[in-house]
Design a protein around this motif. Structure first.
Motif, PDB file in Angstrom:
ATOM      1  N   VAL A 239       0.476 -12.911  -4.749  1.00 56.56           N
ATOM      2  CA  VAL A 239       1.422 -12.473  -5.772  1.00 56.56           C
ATOM      3  C   VAL A 239       1.315 -10.952  -5.899  1.00 56.56           C
ATOM      4  O   VAL A 239       0.324 -10.350  -5.467  1.00 56.56           O
ATOM      5  CB  VAL A 239       1.140 -13.152  -7.127  1.00 56.56           C
ATOM      6  N   PRO A 240       2.320 -10.296  -6.481  1.00 61.84           N
ATOM      7  CA  PRO A 240       2.272  -8.836  -6.607  1.00 61.84           C
ATOM      8  C   PRO A 240       1.050  -8.372  -7.406  1.00 61.84           C
ATOM      9  O   PRO A 240       0.527  -9.105  -8.252  1.00 61.84           O
ATOM     10  CB  PRO A 240       3.572  -8.505  -7.346  1.00 61.84           C
ATOM     11  N   SER A 241       0.607  -7.156  -7.151  1.00 57.42           N
ATOM     12  CA  SER A 241      -0.527  -6.581  -7.875  1.00 57.42           C
ATOM     13  C   SER A 241      -0.181  -6.435  -9.353  1.00 57.42           C
ATOM     14  O   SER A 241       0.990  -6.439  -9.748  1.00 57.42           O
ATOM     15  CB  SER A 241      -0.871  -5.207  -7.307  1.00 57.42           C
ATOM     16  N   VAL A 242      -1.215  -6.304 -10.183  1.00 56.26           N
ATOM     17  CA  VAL A 242      -0.977  -6.135 -11.619  1.00 56.26           C
ATOM     18  C   VAL A 242      -0.166  -4.873 -11.881  1.00 56.26           C
ATOM     19  O   VAL A 242       0.661  -4.835 -12.801  1.00 56.26           O
ATOM     20  CB  VAL A 242      -2.317  -6.118 -12.390  1.00 56.26           C
ATOM     21  N   ALA A 243      -0.361  -3.835 -11.071  1.00 54.67           N
ATOM     22  CA  ALA A 243       0.419  -2.609 -11.240  1.00 54.67           C
ATOM     23  C   ALA A 243       1.906  -2.866 -11.017  1.00 54.67           C
ATOM     24  O   ALA A 243       2.758  -2.380 -11.764  1.00 54.67           O
ATOM     25  CB  ALA A 243      -0.084  -1.536 -10.289  1.00 54.67           C
ATOM     26  N   LYS A 244       2.227  -3.645  -9.991  1.00 52.40           N
ATOM     27  CA  LYS A 244       3.634  -3.958  -9.712  1.00 52.40           C
ATOM     28  C   LYS A 244       4.223  -4.847 -10.802  1.00 52.40           C
ATOM     29  O   LYS A 244       5.383  -4.684 -11.202  1.00 52.40           O
ATOM     30  CB  LYS A 244       3.765  -4.621  -8.341  1.00 52.40           C
ATOM     31  N   LEU A 245       3.437  -5.790 -11.297  1.00 58.13           N
ATOM     32  CA  LEU A 245       3.911  -6.651 -12.377  1.00 58.13           C
ATOM     33  C   LEU A 245       4.138  -5.851 -13.655  1.00 58.13           C
ATOM     34  O   LEU A 245       5.038  -6.151 -14.441  1.00 58.13           O
ATOM     35  CB  LEU A 245       2.907  -7.771 -12.633  1.00 58.13           C
ATOM     36  N   ALA A 246       3.298  -4.828 -13.876  1.00 58.15           N
ATOM     37  CA  ALA A 246       3.405  -4.013 -15.085  1.00 58.15           C
ATOM     38  C   ALA A 246       4.624  -3.105 -15.075  1.00 58.15           C
ATOM     39  O   ALA A 246       5.016  -2.582 -16.122  1.00 58.15           O
ATOM     40  CB  ALA A 246       2.142  -3.181 -15.267  1.00 58.15           C
ATOM     41  N   LYS A 247       5.220  -2.912 -13.908  1.00 56.86           N
ATOM     42  CA  LYS A 247       6.390  -2.034 -13.796  1.00 56.86           C
ATOM     43  C   LYS A 247       7.504  -2.475 -14.742  1.00 56.86           C
ATOM     44  O   LYS A 247       8.238  -1.646 -15.294  1.00 56.86           O
ATOM     45  CB  LYS A 247       6.886  -2.016 -12.356  1.00 56.86           C
TER      46      LYS A 247
ATOM     47  N   PRO B 110       8.409   0.941 -17.239  1.00 51.66           N
ATOM     48  CA  PRO B 110       9.306   1.493 -16.224  1.00 51.66           C
ATOM     49  C   PRO B 110       9.261   3.018 -16.147  1.00 51.66           C
ATOM     50  O   PRO B 110       9.723   3.607 -15.158  1.00 51.66           O
ATOM     51  CB  PRO B 110      10.687   1.003 -16.668  1.00 51.66           C
ATOM     52  N   ASP B 111       8.713   3.682 -17.184  1.00 50.21           N
ATOM     53  CA  ASP B 111       8.669   5.141 -17.203  1.00 50.21           C
ATOM     54  C   ASP B 111       7.565   5.709 -16.329  1.00 50.21           C
ATOM     55  O   ASP B 111       7.541   6.914 -16.056  1.00 50.21           O
ATOM     56  CB  ASP B 111       8.482   5.648 -18.635  1.00 50.21           C
ATOM     57  N   LEU B 112       6.633   4.846 -15.876  1.00 50.98           N
ATOM     58  CA  LEU B 112       5.535   5.302 -15.036  1.00 50.98           C
ATOM     59  C   LEU B 112       5.866   5.072 -13.562  1.00 50.98           C
ATOM     60  O   LEU B 112       6.487   4.071 -13.203  1.00 50.98           O
ATOM     61  CB  LEU B 112       4.248   4.577 -15.397  1.00 50.98           C
ATOM     62  N   SER B 113       5.425   5.978 -12.724  1.00 44.52           N
ATOM     63  CA  SER B 113       5.650   5.836 -11.285  1.00 44.52           C
ATOM     64  C   SER B 113       4.715   4.780 -10.712  1.00 44.52           C
ATOM     65  O   SER B 113       3.718   4.396 -11.337  1.00 44.52           O
ATOM     66  CB  SER B 113       5.399   7.169 -10.575  1.00 44.52           C
ATOM     67  N   ASP B 114       5.024   4.338  -9.506  1.00 46.37           N
ATOM     68  CA  ASP B 114       4.164   3.358  -8.842  1.00 46.37           C
ATOM     69  C   ASP B 114       2.753   3.910  -8.677  1.00 46.37           C
ATOM     70  O   ASP B 114       1.769   3.188  -8.862  1.00 46.37           O
ATOM     71  CB  ASP B 114       4.741   2.981  -7.475  1.00 46.37           C
ATOM     72  N   GLN B 115       2.651   5.189  -8.337  1.00 42.84           N
ATOM     73  CA  GLN B 115       1.329   5.793  -8.155  1.00 42.84           C
ATOM     74  C   GLN B 115       0.557   5.827  -9.467  1.00 42.84           C
ATOM     75  O   GLN B 115      -0.641   5.521  -9.501  1.00 42.84           O
ATOM     76  CB  GLN B 115       1.463   7.211  -7.599  1.00 42.84           C
ATOM     77  N   GLN B 116       1.221   6.177 -10.562  1.00 45.76           N
ATOM     78  CA  GLN B 116       0.557   6.205 -11.861  1.00 45.76           C
ATOM     79  C   GLN B 116       0.069   4.809 -12.260  1.00 45.76           C
ATOM     80  O   GLN B 116      -1.032   4.664 -12.793  1.00 45.76           O
ATOM     81  CB  GLN B 116       1.511   6.750 -12.922  1.00 45.76           C
ATOM     82  N   LEU B 117       0.886   3.808 -12.008  1.00 49.19           N
ATOM     83  CA  LEU B 117       0.495   2.438 -12.333  1.00 49.19           C
ATOM     84  C   LEU B 117      -0.677   1.992 -11.474  1.00 49.19           C
ATOM     85  O   LEU B 117      -1.617   1.356 -11.971  1.00 49.19           O
ATOM     86  CB  LEU B 117       1.683   1.490 -12.155  1.00 49.19           C
TER      87      LEU B 117
END
Length: 204
Positions: free
Chosen positions: A171-179, A183-190
């Motif tokens: 399943v997607p990483s927690v960072a990807k799920l948190a997007k 939504p205001d944070l970049s993928d790198q920040q997450l």
């Protein structure tokens, strides 16, 4: 074909009746073996309900022995800093009845404790629940009504403790799920925020 179970008689017709040992294993106080289990458990789950009957189940974890045993009929579970939703605590203020399950990694059997809870902002045992010098911010103190060991069948069926069955990337990483909620944070920040190294810095 759908067939609902709507009565106790229907239910018993399907599953039958428990054996005397299973029916009579529930006690109202901790045994020495159950105290020992809590002393070695690093993880538990607390189930609560609100005034409308809506449910919440929250994981609780710390180093083994994080559950403080006050006496044979009272335990306390420390609360650490989190996202401040405290859904379970809000529920306890409305309905104090709780159900808990405590695990030991690698063991299929579990310890179940049901009882009546209250929220403590401080108590003389908070120092004993400190981790790295950090006391809990709250504790859920539970008067034990029912305590018993639960068999290992669920863990045996799921092979949950067999590393060769694990696939955390399925399943997607927690960072990807948190997007979706950040939504205001970049993928790198997450990715940086949810990295285990960073999360461990803010555990306590």
């Amino acid at each position: 074909m759908r067939r609902h179970v709507t009565t106790l008689e229907d239910l018993r017709a399907v599953v039958g009746h428990p054996t005397p040992p299973a029916a009579n294993k529930v006690k109202d106080r901790l045994s020495d073996a159950q105290r020992d289990w809590l002393a070695h458990s690093p993880l538990g789950f607390v189930a609560t309900t609100d005034a409308d009957g809506r449910l919440d189940v929250s994981p609780k974890g710390d180093p083994p022995g994080f559950v403080h045993v006050l006496d044979d009929t009272t335990i306390a579970i420390p609360e650490r800093p989190g996202n401040k939703r405290v859904d379970g605590f809000v529920n306890v203020l409305q309905r104090p009845r709780v159900g808990t399950v405590f695990l030991i990694p690698g063991r299929g059997d579990t310890l179940r404790i049901n009882g009546t809870a209250r929220i403590m902002a401080d108590a003389d045992y908070f120092d004993a629940m400190a981790v790295g010098g950090k006391r809990p911010i709250l504790a859920l103190e539970i008067d034990v009504d029912e305590v018993f060991f639960h068999c290992a069948k669920a863990f045996l069926r799921s092979d949950a403790w067999k590393p060769e069955t694990w696939d955390p990337t399925a399943v997607p990483s927690v960072a990807k799920l948190a997007k979706a909620i950040k939504p205001d944070l970049s993928d790198q920040q997450l990715d940086e925020y949810y990295a285990e190294e960073n999360m461990r810095k803010i555990l306590y």
